[in-house]
Design a protein around this motif. Structure first.
Motif, mmCIF file in Angstrom:
data_model
loop_
_atom_site.group_PDB
_atom_site.id
_atom_site.type_symbol
_atom_site.label_atom_id
_atom_site.label_comp_id
_atom_site.label_asym_id
_atom_site.label_seq_id
_atom_site.Cartn_x
_atom_site.Cartn_y
_atom_site.Cartn_z
ATOM 1 N N GLY A 129 0.838 -1.176 0.000
ATOM 2 C CA GLY A 129 0.000 0.000 0.000
ATOM 3 C C GLY A 129 0.874 1.226 0.000
ATOM 4 N N THR A 130 0.697 2.093 0.985
ATOM 5 C CA THR A 130 1.610 3.220 1.146
ATOM 6 C C THR A 130 3.030 2.708 1.350
ATOM 7 O OG1 THR A 130 -0.105 4.635 2.067
ATOM 8 C CG2 THR A 130 2.166 5.229 2.578
ATOM 9 N N GLY A 157 8.902 -0.296 -3.302
ATOM 10 C CA GLY A 157 7.784 -0.844 -4.062
ATOM 11 C C GLY A 157 6.449 -0.321 -3.597
ATOM 12 N N GLY A 158 6.405 0.296 -2.429
ATOM 13 C CA GLY A 158 5.152 0.839 -1.920
ATOM 14 C C GLY A 158 4.772 2.146 -2.589
ATOM 15 N N GLY A 159 3.572 2.628 -2.286
ATOM 16 C CA GLY A 159 3.075 3.837 -2.918
ATOM 17 C C GLY A 159 3.943 5.049 -2.662
ATOM 18 N N ALA A 160 4.444 5.205 -1.430
ATOM 19 C CA ALA A 160 5.303 6.351 -1.123
ATOM 20 C C ALA A 160 6.608 6.267 -1.906
ATOM 21 C CB ALA A 160 5.584 6.414 0.377
ATOM 22 N N TRP A 161 7.176 5.074 -2.003
ATOM 23 C CA TRP A 161 8.409 4.868 -2.773
ATOM 24 C C TRP A 161 8.176 5.204 -4.239
ATOM 25 C CZ3 TRP A 161 9.624 1.655 -6.853
ATOM 26 C CH2 TRP A 161 10.994 1.447 -7.122
ATOM 27 N N ILE A 162 7.051 4.784 -4.790
ATOM 28 C CA ILE A 162 6.730 5.063 -6.189
ATOM 29 C C ILE A 162 6.624 6.572 -6.410
ATOM 30 C CG2 ILE A 162 4.907 4.883 -7.935
ATOM 31 C CD1 ILE A 162 4.301 2.091 -6.798
ATOM 32 N N GLU A 210 1.451 11.722 1.435
ATOM 33 C CA GLU A 210 1.452 12.652 0.306
ATOM 34 C C GLU A 210 2.239 12.076 -0.875
ATOM 35 O OE1 GLU A 210 -0.133 14.606 3.554
ATOM 36 O OE2 GLU A 210 1.924 13.830 3.504
ATOM 37 N N TYR A 211 3.361 11.437 -0.588
ATOM 38 C CA TYR A 211 4.113 10.799 -1.666
ATOM 39 C C TYR A 211 3.297 9.660 -2.283
ATOM 40 C CZ TYR A 211 8.482 13.302 -0.760
ATOM 41 O OH TYR A 211 9.446 14.276 -0.650
ATOM 42 N N ALA A 212 2.618 8.894 -1.446
ATOM 43 C CA ALA A 212 1.817 7.777 -1.961
ATOM 44 C C ALA A 212 0.668 8.260 -2.831
ATOM 45 C CB ALA A 212 1.290 6.942 -0.797
ATOM 46 N N ALA A 213 0.175 9.461 -2.560
ATOM 47 C CA ALA A 213 -0.921 10.005 -3.367
ATOM 48 C C ALA A 213 -0.489 10.275 -4.803
ATOM 49 C CB ALA A 213 -1.455 11.286 -2.731
ATOM 50 N N LEU A 214 0.833 10.301 -5.061
ATOM 51 C CA LEU A 214 1.339 10.477 -6.422
ATOM 52 C C LEU A 214 1.398 9.156 -7.184
ATOM 53 C CD1 LEU A 214 4.348 12.884 -5.697
ATOM 54 C CD2 LEU A 214 1.979 13.502 -6.245
ATOM 55 N N ALA A 215 1.337 8.034 -6.474
ATOM 56 C CA ALA A 215 1.480 6.730 -7.122
ATOM 57 C C ALA A 215 0.417 6.466 -8.185
ATOM 58 C CB ALA A 215 1.477 5.617 -6.075
ATOM 59 N N PRO A 216 -0.858 6.848 -7.974
ATOM 60 C CA PRO A 216 -1.839 6.606 -9.047
ATOM 61 C C PRO A 216 -1.489 7.295 -10.360
ATOM 62 C CG PRO A 216 -2.962 7.045 -6.973
ATOM 63 C CD PRO A 216 -1.506 7.326 -6.739
ATOM 64 N N LEU A 258 -0.739 -11.430 -2.480
ATOM 65 C CA LEU A 258 -0.509 -9.999 -2.495
ATOM 66 C C LEU A 258 -1.766 -9.294 -1.999
ATOM 67 C CD1 LEU A 258 1.307 -9.324 -5.899
ATOM 68 C CD2 LEU A 258 2.320 -9.654 -3.636
ATOM 69 N N LEU A 259 -1.568 -8.337 -1.092
ATOM 70 C CA LEU A 259 -2.687 -7.589 -0.550
ATOM 71 C C LEU A 259 -2.382 -6.097 -0.660
ATOM 72 C CD1 LEU A 259 -1.872 -10.061 1.721
ATOM 73 C CD2 LEU A 259 -4.242 -9.591 2.291
ATOM 74 N N GLY A 260 -3.393 -5.287 -0.456
ATOM 75 C CA GLY A 260 -3.190 -3.854 -0.473
ATOM 76 C C GLY A 260 -3.591 -3.227 -1.787
ATOM 77 N N GLY A 261 -3.595 -1.899 -1.806
ATOM 78 C CA GLY A 261 -4.088 -1.175 -2.960
ATOM 79 C C GLY A 261 -3.285 -1.349 -4.227
#
Length: 304
Positions: A129-130, A157-162, A210-216, A258-261
């Protein structure tokens, strides 16, 4: 049993991370009564903020169950929280509990996902996820964990990293240190602002959420075959594969859930040796927490 010798009226499962909090209220036998959601409750964001979100989600869950506020000693609560690997975080969360008389069990959100994904059976559960947490339960009962160190030092690999990887590339492009075009360089300013001052203001306030919100934005660009976005997700998949290999050293290979968004994003991108072992999770973190609560109830009952 509860400490006063009576069975609790409600079992409460709390799944809390950097993006949000989910709560499920069940009766004493584990039958779901209602669920609620609220803001983030990762312990890395602070214990008071975590409890604020947990209580808000609990109120929503009890309202959905058609029940009022529980009486003192009427609940047993299991919380699977991001940041719970740290003993000090767990102790602080317990110490600041506003739930007088409630029995409280605290585990990591990743461990809760592992129990839920395989209903207590052996397997590898990777929650993406995040952040990223990966747990393996081996046939002999050994539990092994990897990643989950938190952004920015880990959780690759998480949303914030992306989001962080995309932002780094964008800033290099602004500087002229990167010349290859990307769709991301058109969409990121809509979130960050276009001026240097806007970007610096965003960076000063930005946390993992906030960083994870950029992943989409990256996922959408990759769907349009944007080279940079595809590169970021390919690197993320390699990081997740490396994490799985670190905790699953069995000869045959454990099943992987695998779980999460971001699970659907990375499933098809994993190496074939991992894709061949992917299975649909039997449940989620809330299911795992309810199972832990019920197992504790049975152990208590057997000892009384």
């Amino acid at each position: 049993m509860a400490r006063d010798g009576h069975c609790p009226q409600f079992l409460v499962a709390v799944d809390g991370g950097a993006t949000g909090t989910r709560v499920r209220v069940c009766d004493a036998g584990g039958r779901p009564l209602g669920e609620g959601r609220a803001g983030p409750s990762s312990l890395t964001l602070g214990v008071p903020a975590a409890w604020e979100s947990v209580l808000a989600a609990m109120r929503a869950a009890f309202a959905a169950a058609g029940a009022g506020a529980p009486e003192e000693g009427a609940i047993r609560l299991a919380a699977g929280l991001a940041g719970a690997l740290c003993a000090e975080n767990r102790a602080a969360f317990r110490e600041h509990s506003p739930l007088s008389g409630a029995e409280l069990t605290i585990v990591t959100d990743g461990y809760a996902s592992l129990i839920g994904a395989f209903a207590g059976a052996p397997g590898v559960a990777v929650a993406v996820g995040t952040g990223v947490t990966a747990y393996a339960l081996h046939p002999g009962g050994e539990v092994v964990q990897a990643s989950g160190w938190g952004f920015p030092v880990g959780d690759e690999g998480g949303g914030a990293w992306i989001g962080h990887r995309a932002l780094q590339a964008y800033l290099k492009w602004r500087d002229g240190r990167r010349t290859a075009p990307s769709r991301l360089f058109e969409t990121l300013p809509e979130r960050l602002g276009a001026s240097l001052g806007d970007i610096q203001a965003w960076l000063r306030k930005a946390r993992s959420t906030e960083y994870a919100a950029l992943a989409p934005l990256v996922v959408a660009a990759a769907a349009d075959r944007d080279a940079l976005a595809e590169e970021i997700l390919r690197e993320g998949a390699a990081e997740i594969a490396e994490t799985i290999d670190a905790i699953d050293v069995s000869t045959a290979g454990l099943p992987i859930a695998l779980l999460g968004g971001l699970a659907e994003v990375f499933g098809p991108r994993l190496p074939e040796r991992h894709r061949a072992r992917l299975v649909a999770p039997r449940g989620n973190a809330l299911d795992g927490l309810v199972r832990l609560l019920l197992d504790r109830s049975m152990r208590s009952g057997g000892a009384s």
